[in-house]
Scaffold this motif. Structure first.
Motif, PDB file in Angstrom:
ATOM      1  N   THR A  55       0.810  -1.220   0.000  1.00 51.79           N
ATOM      2  CA  THR A  55       0.000   0.000   0.000  1.00 51.79           C
ATOM      3  C   THR A  55       0.845   1.273   0.000  1.00 51.79           C
ATOM      4  N   ILE A  56       2.171   1.116   0.010  1.00 47.60           N
ATOM      5  CA  ILE A  56       3.017   2.297  -0.173  1.00 47.60           C
ATOM      6  C   ILE A  56       2.827   2.871  -1.570  1.00 47.60           C
ATOM      7  N   LEU A  57       2.387   2.020  -2.531  1.00 45.04           N
ATOM      8  CA  LEU A  57       2.153   2.508  -3.896  1.00 45.04           C
ATOM      9  C   LEU A  57       0.992   3.505  -3.943  1.00 45.04           C
ATOM     10  N   PRO A  58      -0.201   3.161  -3.458  1.00 43.45           N
ATOM     11  CA  PRO A  58      -1.247   4.200  -3.433  1.00 43.45           C
ATOM     12  C   PRO A  58      -0.876   5.382  -2.555  1.00 43.45           C
ATOM     13  N   TYR A  59      -0.146   5.117  -1.459  1.00 47.19           N
ATOM     14  CA  TYR A  59       0.276   6.232  -0.594  1.00 47.19           C
ATOM     15  C   TYR A  59       1.114   7.225  -1.388  1.00 47.19           C
ATOM     16  N   TRP A  60       2.089   6.737  -2.130  1.00 55.09           N
ATOM     17  CA  TRP A  60       2.967   7.598  -2.917  1.00 55.09           C
ATOM     18  C   TRP A  60       2.225   8.262  -4.069  1.00 55.09           C
ATOM     19  N   SER A  61       1.196   7.582  -4.598  1.00 56.90           N
ATOM     20  CA  SER A  61       0.532   8.095  -5.802  1.00 56.90           C
ATOM     21  C   SER A  61      -0.120   9.451  -5.572  1.00 56.90           C
ATOM     22  N   LEU A  62      -0.384   9.807  -4.332  1.00 61.18           N
ATOM     23  CA  LEU A  62      -0.985  11.115  -4.081  1.00 61.18           C
ATOM     24  C   LEU A  62      -0.086  12.235  -4.597  1.00 61.18           C
ATOM     25  N   ASN A  63       1.235  12.011  -4.588  1.00 62.69           N
ATOM     26  CA  ASN A  63       2.158  13.024  -5.103  1.00 62.69           C
ATOM     27  C   ASN A  63       1.891  13.308  -6.583  1.00 62.69           C
ATOM     28  N   LEU A  64       1.601  12.256  -7.353  1.00 61.52           N
ATOM     29  CA  LEU A  64       1.329  12.443  -8.774  1.00 61.52           C
ATOM     30  C   LEU A  64       0.021  13.199  -8.980  1.00 61.52           C
ATOM     31  N   PHE A  65      -1.001  12.841  -8.202  1.00 58.91           N
ATOM     32  CA  PHE A  65      -2.270  13.565  -8.292  1.00 58.91           C
ATOM     33  C   PHE A  65      -2.078  15.033  -7.917  1.00 58.91           C
ATOM     34  N   TYR A  66      -1.243  15.280  -6.914  1.00 64.26           N
ATOM     35  CA  TYR A  66      -0.951  16.650  -6.472  1.00 64.26           C
ATOM     36  C   TYR A  66      -0.310  17.439  -7.618  1.00 64.26           C
ATOM     37  N   ALA A  67       0.716  16.846  -8.248  1.00 64.47           N
ATOM     38  CA  ALA A  67       1.463  17.564  -9.281  1.00 64.47           C
ATOM     39  C   ALA A  67       0.610  17.848 -10.515  1.00 64.47           C
ATOM     40  N   ALA A  68      -0.307  16.948 -10.835  1.00 62.72           N
ATOM     41  CA  ALA A  68      -1.129  17.131 -12.040  1.00 62.72           C
ATOM     42  C   ALA A  68      -2.350  18.006 -11.796  1.00 62.72           C
ATOM     43  N   SER A  69      -2.734  18.191 -10.530  1.00 54.19           N
ATOM     44  CA  SER A  69      -4.015  18.850 -10.236  1.00 54.19           C
ATOM     45  C   SER A  69      -4.126  20.279 -10.747  1.00 54.19           C
ATOM     46  N   PRO A  70      -3.072  21.117 -10.742  1.00 53.14           N
ATOM     47  CA  PRO A  70      -3.266  22.487 -11.247  1.00 53.14           C
ATOM     48  C   PRO A  70      -3.663  22.552 -12.717  1.00 53.14           C
ATOM     49  N   PHE A  71      -3.422  21.489 -13.470  1.00 52.99           N
ATOM     50  CA  PHE A  71      -3.708  21.504 -14.903  1.00 52.99           C
ATOM     51  C   PHE A  71      -5.114  21.001 -15.219  1.00 52.99           C
ATOM     52  N   LEU A  72      -5.926  20.748 -14.183  1.00 49.27           N
ATOM     53  CA  LEU A  72      -7.287  20.274 -14.382  1.00 49.27           C
ATOM     54  C   LEU A  72      -8.268  21.404 -14.679  1.00 49.27           C
ATOM     55  N   PHE A  73      -7.897  22.627 -14.378  1.00 48.60           N
ATOM     56  CA  PHE A  73      -8.871  23.715 -14.340  1.00 48.60           C
ATOM     57  C   PHE A  73      -8.914  24.480 -15.655  1.00 48.60           C
ATOM     58  N   ARG A  74     -10.110  24.946 -15.978  1.00 49.03           N
ATOM     59  CA  ARG A  74     -10.330  25.710 -17.208  1.00 49.03           C
ATOM     60  C   ARG A  74     -10.519  27.203 -16.934  1.00 49.03           C
ATOM     61  N   ARG A  75     -10.558  27.579 -15.653  1.00 45.47           N
ATOM     62  CA  ARG A  75     -10.730  28.985 -15.293  1.00 45.47           C
ATOM     63  C   ARG A  75      -9.704  29.367 -14.247  1.00 45.47           C
ATOM     64  N   ALA A  76      -9.151  30.558 -14.388  1.00 44.16           N
ATOM     65  CA  ALA A  76      -8.100  31.008 -13.477  1.00 44.16           C
ATOM     66  C   ALA A  76      -8.625  31.132 -12.050  1.00 44.16           C
ATOM     67  N   GLN A  77      -9.894  31.543 -11.887  1.00 44.90           N
ATOM     68  CA  GLN A  77     -10.442  31.704 -10.543  1.00 44.90           C
ATOM     69  C   GLN A  77     -10.461  30.378  -9.792  1.00 44.90           C
ATOM     70  N   ALA A  78     -10.903  29.305 -10.463  1.00 47.06           N
ATOM     71  CA  ALA A  78     -10.942  27.999  -9.816  1.00 47.06           C
ATOM     72  C   ALA A  78      -9.529  27.491  -9.550  1.00 47.06           C
ATOM     73  N   LEU A  79      -8.603  27.704 -10.484  1.00 48.92           N
ATOM     74  CA  LEU A  79      -7.213  27.290 -10.277  1.00 48.92           C
ATOM     75  C   LEU A  79      -6.614  27.988  -9.063  1.00 48.92           C
ATOM     76  N   ASP A  80      -6.835  29.292  -8.961  1.00 48.91           N
ATOM     77  CA  ASP A  80      -6.282  30.032  -7.825  1.00 48.91           C
ATOM     78  C   ASP A  80      -6.898  29.576  -6.504  1.00 48.91           C
ATOM     79  N   ALA A  81      -8.205  29.293  -6.507  1.00 44.26           N
ATOM     80  CA  ALA A  81      -8.838  28.786  -5.288  1.00 44.26           C
ATOM     81  C   ALA A  81      -8.239  27.444  -4.891  1.00 44.26           C
ATOM     82  N   HIS A  82      -7.976  26.586  -5.872  1.00 41.67           N
ATOM     83  CA  HIS A  82      -7.359  25.285  -5.591  1.00 41.67           C
ATOM     84  C   HIS A  82      -5.954  25.469  -5.019  1.00 41.67           C
TER      85      HIS A  82
END
Length: 445
Positions: A55-82
């Protein structure tokens, strides 16, 4: 490939948040390691939790989700809130780590192979400190929302399963004790509630709440303090229990009280500013995940109170042909009756209805003449289409004030006294104070 403005903005957020995370997290770990004695908080039953190296694999995977998350947004306001959510969670968590550091108290078994390599990489910058609140859990909740909003169907269910596994992994990798998880969840939900992805943050103190509003805010705050003290006392008692059964039950009761305290504190904040928008009820009658879970104990209590005080056939009353005064109806009641229009004056309770006019009026406070006028105009606009329901939690105060305003503005009642007599005769529970009637008179002019 040339980057767009939003992608550049996402890169800037990531370039700031990444180094800040490792620097602040590492500093808290380093300072805790220099203390002579750092306590551990663990229930007796936690000794039965298995160590699952994979389960260290899913534990570590949060880092990848973290790094990719800013690129999910289509509006600057939502990105800044995130980005601000991630930053606020980090700042508050590190502040807790510095003020009251805790240490993981179990011996972690050795791991081999690829799992052992991942544990070695983790231990290269992490130490058995930085426990409560679990920053991993706080970030998990903050990241969960934008990913879930982008996915549908099977992919969304797969995301839910994987994120749930990440949540469990903080225990099965021997990174956290159980008490860290609800603390981290509370931190994540707090950040999500204070910084919504859509719209403005809930304000407090932006308007004059009036003497009653301030008094109610103080009462909710005192209730929150009492619930928190009782909850922490029960958690401490549960931690001292040698047997797993009693400790788990006592600890669970304490955590429920602590959750209730957090909800009451949030309601106190909303009443302090006299702004029903603080509940963040959306146009579809539902709530974002942050305030929905954070305020769940209060909202459950409000719903139970609504049902208790309107039991015995007092759910709604037709006060004029086609105009109904109602408690907050259920989805089943709406499906059966199919009202053409609905004025929803209870921002604390969910209510899905496509033709609803949302008026965020706080319970026990007197609505403004402008709010009452808006409600009366909504009734008049909806009447040609069929029956109109005007509802709040009980159908006795906020909604009654709106209907009384309509009665006067439409000429259905010649004066306030006639409107009061009509409402009291048809729905005896109606409770409108002198201040209510002053606002109604001003709205009816």
């Amino acid at each position: 490939m040339k980057l767009g403005a939003l992608q550049r903005r996402a890169l800037l957020w990531l370039a700031f948040l990444g180094p800040f995370f490792y620097a602040s997290y590492g500093l808290a770990n380093h300072l805790a390691s220099r203390r002579g004695a750092v306590p551990t908080l663990a229930f007796a039953w936690e000794a039965q939790i298995p160590f699952l190296a994979w389960t260290i694999l899913p534990y570590w995977s949060l880092n990848l989700f973290y790094a990719a998350s800013p690129f999910l947004f289509r509006r600057a306001q939502a990105l800044d809130a995130h980005g601000r959510r991630l930053l606020l969670a980090q700042v508050l968590a590190v502040a807790c780590f510095l003020i009251w550091p805790l240490r993981f108290g179990f011996e972690r078994p050795a791991a081999e192979g690829w799992a052992g390599a991942l544990f070695a990489a983790l231990m290269s910058f992490d130490q058995p400190y930085n426990q409560a609140p679990s920053l991993h859990i706080a970030l998990l909740l903050i990241l969960w929302q934008p990913y879930a909003q982008r996915l549908q169907g099977l992919a969304r269910w797969a995301l839910h399963a994987w994120f749930a596994l990440i949540g469990v992994s903080v225990l099965t990798t021997y990174q956290h004790h159980f008490i860290d998880i609800p603390a981290g969840a509370a931190l994540g939900l707090l950040c999500m509630s204070l910084l919504p992805l859509e719209g403005r943050a809930p304000a407090a103190g932006a308007e004059q709440a009036g003497q009653l509003g301030r008094r109610l805010a103080r009462r909710y705050a005192l209730g929150a303090a009492a619930a928190l003290a009782a909850g922490l006392g029960l958690v401490a008692l549960g931690l001292r229990q040698p047997g797993p059964g009693a400790g788990a039950l006592i600890g669970a009761a304490g955590l429920l009280l602590a959750w209730t305290a957090l909800a009451l504190a949030g309601v106190a904040w909303i009443y302090r500013g006299a702004r029903g928008e603080g509940f963040q009820k959306r146009a579809d009658g539902q709530f974002p995940i942050g305030p929905r879970l954070l305020l769940a104990p209060y909202r459950l209590g409000a719903w139970l109170n609504s049902r208790w005080h309107t039991r015995g056939g007092r759910a709604r009353t037709e006060v004029w042909p086609g105009v109904w005064l109602s408690r907050q109806p259920s989805a089943a009641e709406l499906r059966r009756a199919r009202p053409a229009g609905l004025i929803d004056a209870a921002p604390e309770l969910a209510l899905r209805h496509g033709a609803a006019e949302r008026l965020p009026l706080l319970d026990l406070l007197v609505p403004s003449p402008q709010q009452l006028r808006r409600g009366a105009e909504a009734i008049e606009a909806a009447r040609p289409r069929g029956a109109v329901w005007v509802c709040c939690a009980l159908g006795y105060s906020r909604s009654a004030a709106i209907v009384a305003t309509w009665l006067l503005r439409s000429g259905a009642a010649r004066d306030a006294a006639a409107a009061a007599r009509l409402l009291q005769r048809l729905r005896p529970g109606v409770a409108l104070s002198a201040a209510h009637w002053q606002a109604i008179a001003a709205a009816a002019q």
